[in-house]
Design a protein around this motif. Structure first.
Motif, PDB file in Angstrom:
ATOM      1  N   SER A  91       6.338   5.222   7.289  1.00 17.62           N
ATOM      2  CA  SER A  91       5.417   5.454   5.954  1.00 17.62           C
ATOM      3  C   SER A  91       6.085   6.502   4.557  1.00 17.62           C
ATOM      4  O   SER A  91       6.964   7.952   4.617  1.00 17.62           O
ATOM      5  CB  SER A  91       4.051   5.584   5.502  1.00 17.62           C
ATOM      6  OG  SER A  91       3.927   6.969   5.770  1.00 17.62           O
ATOM      7  N   THR A  92       6.269   5.740   3.256  1.00 16.76           N
ATOM      8  CA  THR A  92       6.971   7.354   1.977  1.00 16.76           C
ATOM      9  C   THR A  92       6.248   7.973   2.156  1.00 16.76           C
ATOM     10  O   THR A  92       6.157   8.687   1.222  1.00 16.76           O
ATOM     11  CB  THR A  92       7.102   5.730   1.550  1.00 16.76           C
ATOM     12  OG1 THR A  92       8.956   5.176   1.454  1.00 16.76           O
ATOM     13  CG2 THR A  92       8.136   6.772   0.100  1.00 16.76           C
ATOM     14  N   SER A  93       4.816   7.295   1.939  1.00 16.65           N
ATOM     15  CA  SER A  93       3.114   8.065   1.898  1.00 16.65           C
ATOM     16  C   SER A  93       4.271   9.282   2.576  1.00 16.65           C
ATOM     17  O   SER A  93       2.689  10.290   2.075  1.00 16.65           O
ATOM     18  CB  SER A  93       2.290   7.860   1.784  1.00 16.65           C
ATOM     19  OG  SER A  93       2.785   6.185   0.823  1.00 16.65           O
TER      20      SER A  93
ATOM     21  N   THR B 109      -1.303   1.871   5.243  1.00 17.91           N
ATOM     22  CA  THR B 109      -0.948   0.369   5.281  1.00 17.91           C
ATOM     23  C   THR B 109       0.459  -0.125   5.985  1.00 17.91           C
ATOM     24  O   THR B 109       0.153  -0.766   6.712  1.00 17.91           O
ATOM     25  CB  THR B 109      -1.816   0.005   4.082  1.00 17.91           C
ATOM     26  OG1 THR B 109      -0.247   0.658   2.995  1.00 17.91           O
ATOM     27  CG2 THR B 109      -3.100   0.199   3.011  1.00 17.91           C
ATOM     28  N   ASP B 110       1.556   1.154   5.770  1.00 19.34           N
ATOM     29  CA  ASP B 110       2.705   0.851   6.845  1.00 19.34           C
ATOM     30  C   ASP B 110       2.256   1.094   7.574  1.00 19.34           C
ATOM     31  O   ASP B 110       3.333   0.658   8.670  1.00 19.34           O
ATOM     32  CB  ASP B 110       3.539   2.149   6.267  1.00 19.34           C
ATOM     33  CG  ASP B 110       4.758   1.312   4.926  1.00 19.34           C
ATOM     34  OD1 ASP B 110       4.254   0.452   4.950  1.00 19.34           O
ATOM     35  OD2 ASP B 110       5.640   1.886   5.287  1.00 19.34           O
ATOM     36  N   THR B 111       1.369   1.249   8.730  1.00 17.23           N
ATOM     37  CA  THR B 111       0.880   1.390  10.290  1.00 17.23           C
ATOM     38  C   THR B 111      -0.352   0.166  10.834  1.00 17.23           C
ATOM     39  O   THR B 111      -0.525   0.570  11.840  1.00 17.23           O
ATOM     40  CB  THR B 111       0.403   2.719  10.679  1.00 17.23           C
ATOM     41  OG1 THR B 111      -0.515   3.408  10.200  1.00 17.23           O
ATOM     42  CG2 THR B 111       1.614   3.247   9.905  1.00 17.23           C
TER      43      THR B 111
ATOM     44  N   ASP C 117      12.878   7.667   0.739  1.00 13.10           N
ATOM     45  CA  ASP C 117      12.307   6.236   1.666  1.00 13.10           C
ATOM     46  C   ASP C 117      12.825   6.721   3.310  1.00 13.10           C
ATOM     47  O   ASP C 117      12.596   7.730   3.385  1.00 13.10           O
ATOM     48  CB  ASP C 117      13.212   5.348   1.004  1.00 13.10           C
ATOM     49  CG  ASP C 117      13.173   4.416   1.046  1.00 13.10           C
ATOM     50  OD1 ASP C 117      12.207   3.568   1.267  1.00 13.10           O
ATOM     51  OD2 ASP C 117      13.852   3.184   1.898  1.00 13.10           O
ATOM     52  N   HIS C 118      11.648   5.675   3.403  1.00  9.75           N
ATOM     53  CA  HIS C 118      11.912   5.306   4.945  1.00  9.75           C
ATOM     54  C   HIS C 118      12.082   4.002   5.613  1.00  9.75           C
ATOM     55  O   HIS C 118      12.919   3.861   6.292  1.00  9.75           O
ATOM     56  CB  HIS C 118      10.884   5.698   5.334  1.00  9.75           C
ATOM     57  CG  HIS C 118       9.788   4.750   4.799  1.00  9.75           C
ATOM     58  ND1 HIS C 118       8.322   3.957   6.412  1.00  9.75           N
ATOM     59  CD2 HIS C 118       9.598   4.130   4.303  1.00  9.75           C
ATOM     60  CE1 HIS C 118       8.457   2.933   5.705  1.00  9.75           C
ATOM     61  NE2 HIS C 118       8.593   3.008   4.523  1.00  9.75           N
ATOM     62  N   HIS C 119      13.143   3.606   4.699  1.00 11.68           N
ATOM     63  CA  HIS C 119      14.335   2.056   5.324  1.00 11.68           C
ATOM     64  C   HIS C 119      15.123   2.872   5.508  1.00 11.68           C
ATOM     65  O   HIS C 119      16.928   3.204   4.850  1.00 11.68           O
ATOM     66  CB  HIS C 119      14.906   1.207   4.390  1.00 11.68           C
ATOM     67  CG  HIS C 119      12.881   0.805   3.588  1.00 11.68           C
ATOM     68  ND1 HIS C 119      12.229   1.135   3.068  1.00 11.68           N
ATOM     69  CD2 HIS C 119      12.782  -0.765   4.637  1.00 11.68           C
ATOM     70  CE1 HIS C 119      11.357   0.397   2.557  1.00 11.68           C
ATOM     71  NE2 HIS C 119      10.453  -0.852   3.621  1.00 11.68           N
ATOM     72  N   LEU C 120      16.358   1.581   6.294  1.00 15.19           N
ATOM     73  CA  LEU C 120      17.409   1.978   7.101  1.00 15.19           C
ATOM     74  C   LEU C 120      18.848   2.043   6.223  1.00 15.19           C
ATOM     75  O   LEU C 120      18.405   1.146   4.393  1.00 15.19           O
ATOM     76  CB  LEU C 120      17.723   1.216   8.223  1.00 15.19           C
ATOM     77  CG  LEU C 120      17.644   1.401   9.258  1.00 15.19           C
ATOM     78  CD1 LEU C 120      17.890  -0.366  10.682  1.00 15.19           C
ATOM     79  CD2 LEU C 120      18.348   2.639   9.906  1.00 15.19           C
TER      80      LEU C 120
ATOM     81  N   LEU D 198      10.675   5.354  -5.055  1.00 16.16           N
ATOM     82  CA  LEU D 198       9.793   5.397  -3.934  1.00 16.16           C
ATOM     83  C   LEU D 198       9.780   4.139  -2.762  1.00 16.16           C
ATOM     84  O   LEU D 198       9.769   2.918  -3.865  1.00 16.16           O
ATOM     85  CB  LEU D 198       8.275   6.317  -3.904  1.00 16.16           C
ATOM     86  CG  LEU D 198       8.445   7.339  -4.726  1.00 16.16           C
ATOM     87  CD1 LEU D 198       7.443   7.314  -5.100  1.00 16.16           C
ATOM     88  CD2 LEU D 198       9.249   8.034  -4.041  1.00 16.16           C
ATOM     89  N   ASP D 199      10.435   4.118  -1.684  1.00 19.83           N
ATOM     90  CA  ASP D 199       9.695   3.216  -1.082  1.00 19.83           C
ATOM     91  C   ASP D 199      10.749   1.611  -1.218  1.00 19.83           C
ATOM     92  O   ASP D 199      10.169   0.566  -0.755  1.00 19.83           O
ATOM     93  CB  ASP D 199       8.301   3.139  -1.072  1.00 19.83           C
ATOM     94  CG  ASP D 199       7.752   2.284   0.055  1.00 19.83           C
ATOM     95  OD1 ASP D 199       8.445   2.339   1.754  1.00 19.83           O
ATOM     96  OD2 ASP D 199       7.127   1.015   0.352  1.00 19.83           O
ATOM     97  N   PHE D 200      12.087   2.275  -1.262  1.00 17.23           N
ATOM     98  CA  PHE D 200      13.072   0.958  -1.425  1.00 17.23           C
ATOM     99  C   PHE D 200      14.011   1.880  -1.530  1.00 17.23           C
ATOM    100  O   PHE D 200      14.559   2.882  -1.606  1.00 17.23           O
ATOM    101  CB  PHE D 200      13.073  -0.364  -2.832  1.00 17.23           C
ATOM    102  CG  PHE D 200      13.187   1.189  -3.783  1.00 17.23           C
ATOM    103  CD1 PHE D 200      12.024   1.327  -4.494  1.00 17.23           C
ATOM    104  CD2 PHE D 200      14.173   0.465  -4.363  1.00 17.23           C
ATOM    105  CE1 PHE D 200      12.669   2.024  -5.889  1.00 17.23           C
ATOM    106  CE2 PHE D 200      14.299   1.649  -5.269  1.00 17.23           C
ATOM    107  CZ  PHE D 200      14.048   1.952  -6.445  1.00 17.23           C
TER     108      PHE D 200
ATOM    109  N   GLY E 131       0.330  -1.666   0.159  1.00 12.65           N
ATOM    110  CA  GLY E 131       0.004   0.006   0.142  1.00 12.65           C
ATOM    111  C   GLY E 131       0.297   1.235   0.435  1.00 12.65           C
ATOM    112  O   GLY E 131       0.557   2.689  -0.568  1.00 12.65           O
ATOM    113  N   ASP E 132       1.759   1.417   0.209  1.00 18.12           N
ATOM    114  CA  ASP E 132       3.015   2.329   0.522  1.00 18.12           C
ATOM    115  C   ASP E 132       3.475   2.657  -0.614  1.00 18.12           C
ATOM    116  O   ASP E 132       3.467   3.874  -1.115  1.00 18.12           O
ATOM    117  CB  ASP E 132       3.679   2.276   1.943  1.00 18.12           C
ATOM    118  CG  ASP E 132       4.249   3.614   2.219  1.00 18.12           C
ATOM    119  OD1 ASP E 132       4.577   4.215   2.760  1.00 18.12           O
ATOM    120  OD2 ASP E 132       5.994   3.400   2.633  1.00 18.12           O
ATOM    121  N   ALA E 133       4.117   1.478  -1.820  1.00 21.16           N
ATOM    122  CA  ALA E 133       4.909   1.343  -2.148  1.00 21.16           C
ATOM    123  C   ALA E 133       3.029   1.978  -3.430  1.00 21.16           C
ATOM    124  O   ALA E 133       4.280   2.985  -4.333  1.00 21.16           O
ATOM    125  CB  ALA E 133       4.993   0.443  -3.026  1.00 21.16           C
TER     126      ALA E 133
END
Ligand code: 5GP
Ligand code: MN
Length: 347
Positions: free
Chosen positions: A145-147, A177-179, A125-128, A99-101, A34-36
């Motif tokens: 979330s990236t959103s 969705t990411d939460t 993005d929001h990944h480490l 986005l999101d990766f 959903g976030d992607a």
């Protein structure tokens, strides 16, 4: 007021790309969630509102039906179906938003074309630990979330007025969705300031919830019942649960992409369980999904044993081999990486 978390010079650089660019491509990760989809379409609608005429969203493979209602979803290009067309768009783009990766590997078969494309790449993005493959990297793992990052990005460029209701709907979907519908990673007050702004844009948050979480086919609920009754194994002394599904079982329940989404969260509702794994046979590999409550680091577990990554409480990886081998690795890993020894797990 929303805190300015993205450094000003990055905003100015990105704004220049947006203003000067003509051909835009937005890409997101394999098995889009959903976030992607939400962040990609949020940005897609925004760029359209900026009167950019050539904006495309490309994802590596198809995504679940319960995200297809989102405005703009029909225009998303599936890389594995339209590879040549997508390659051309990538090659011709002035600006490519990732986005999101956090690393090219996450777009699988699209990785080579993405890295070879001459346009300016911008990572949001929001990944480490973002890999160094973009000209501009905007990475904030503290954001859920990236959103939400896309919301902040648009506001900071001073273009909030160009966020349409469609964009707001997509952004909200990804935040939700990411939460887990605001049940984890969701305790920062600003999330709710943002939601309030999105509601003012005219979104229907209750309808969005129903569109995503209350449209499952009968077969999914049957599979869910089967999984809980027959396929959930508990390791109480490790505070761990494991669900496995073979290809044969997926066929038996007429499995479609997305049908097992969320299964991995279910065992976490058992008192005392703080780590849950779902290991499923996929076409080309065995897919591992991990979730935790508290401080057990799913991402470290995923990267140590399954070439994966993600967030502390939600991560995943792959295993190239048989399902039972992946389970063996998982069980052995629990001996050294024991979730019940995690200090910060709240009683
Ligand atoms: P899911 O279990 O929903 O497939 O994935 C949860 C999260 O784990 C994703 O949002 C993503 O951050 C991460 N993740 C899942 N699979 C992989 C993988 O194979 N590699 C990496 N690096 N991260 C993954
Ligand atoms: Mn995300």
């Amino acid at each position: 007021m929303i805190t300015k978390i993205i450094p000003e010079e990055k905003i100015q650089k990105a704004k220049k790309y947006v203003e000067k660019g003509e051909r835009f491509v937005i890409v997101s990760h394999v098995s889009p969630d959903g976030d992607a989809i939400g962040s990609s379409l949020g940005l897609f609608h925004f760029l359209n509102a900026c009167e950019k005429e050539r904006v495309s969203v490309i994802v590596p493979n198809d995504f679940p039906k319960f995200y297809k209602w989102m405005p703009g979803a029909k225009d998303i290009i599936i890389y594995e179906k339209y590879t040549e067309f997508a390659n051309r768009l990538l090659q011709e783009a002035d600006v490519i938003f990732c986005l999101d990766f956090n690393e090219p590997k996450r777009v699988e078969k699209m990785a080579d074309a993405l890295v070879a494309a001459p346009g300016r790449r911008v990572l949001i993005d929001h990944h480490l630990n973002p890999a160094d493959f973009c000209r501009l990297t905007i990475s904030h793992p503290e954001i859920s979330s990236t959103s939400e990052m896309i919301f902040r990005f648009i506001c900071r460029m001073g273009m909030f007025d160009l966020m349409t209701q469609e964009a707001a709907t997509c952004i909200y979907t990804g935040m939700m969705t990411d939460t887990g519908a605001f049940t984890y990673n969701s305790n920062k007050p600003e999330i709710y300031t943002i939601i309030s702004e999105l509601i003012k844009k005219g979104i229907d948050k209750d309808k969005i919830y129903r569109n995503v979480f209350q449209v499952y086919p009968e077969s999914r609920l049957r599979l869910q019942g089967y999984v809980l009754y027959r396929k959930m194994k508990l390791y109480p002394e490790k505070r761990t649960a494991l669900i496995t599904l073979s290809m044969e079982e997926l066929w038996r329940f007429n499995y479609k992409s997305g049908d097992s989404e969320g299964f991995v969260n279910m065992p976490l509702s058992i008192e005392g369980i703080c780590f849950s794994a779902f290991i499923r046979q996929d076409k080309e590999y065995v897919k591992i999904s991990l979730r935790s409550v508290g401080d057990f680091p799913c991402n470290e577990f995923a990267s140590t044993y399954f070439h994966g990554g993600g967030h502390k409480n939600a991560a995943g990886g792959e295993y190239y081999g048989r399902l039972d081998e992946a389970v063996q690795i998982f069980e052995r890993a629990l001996e050294t990486f024991n979730p019940s020894l995690t200090k910060e797990y709240d009683e």
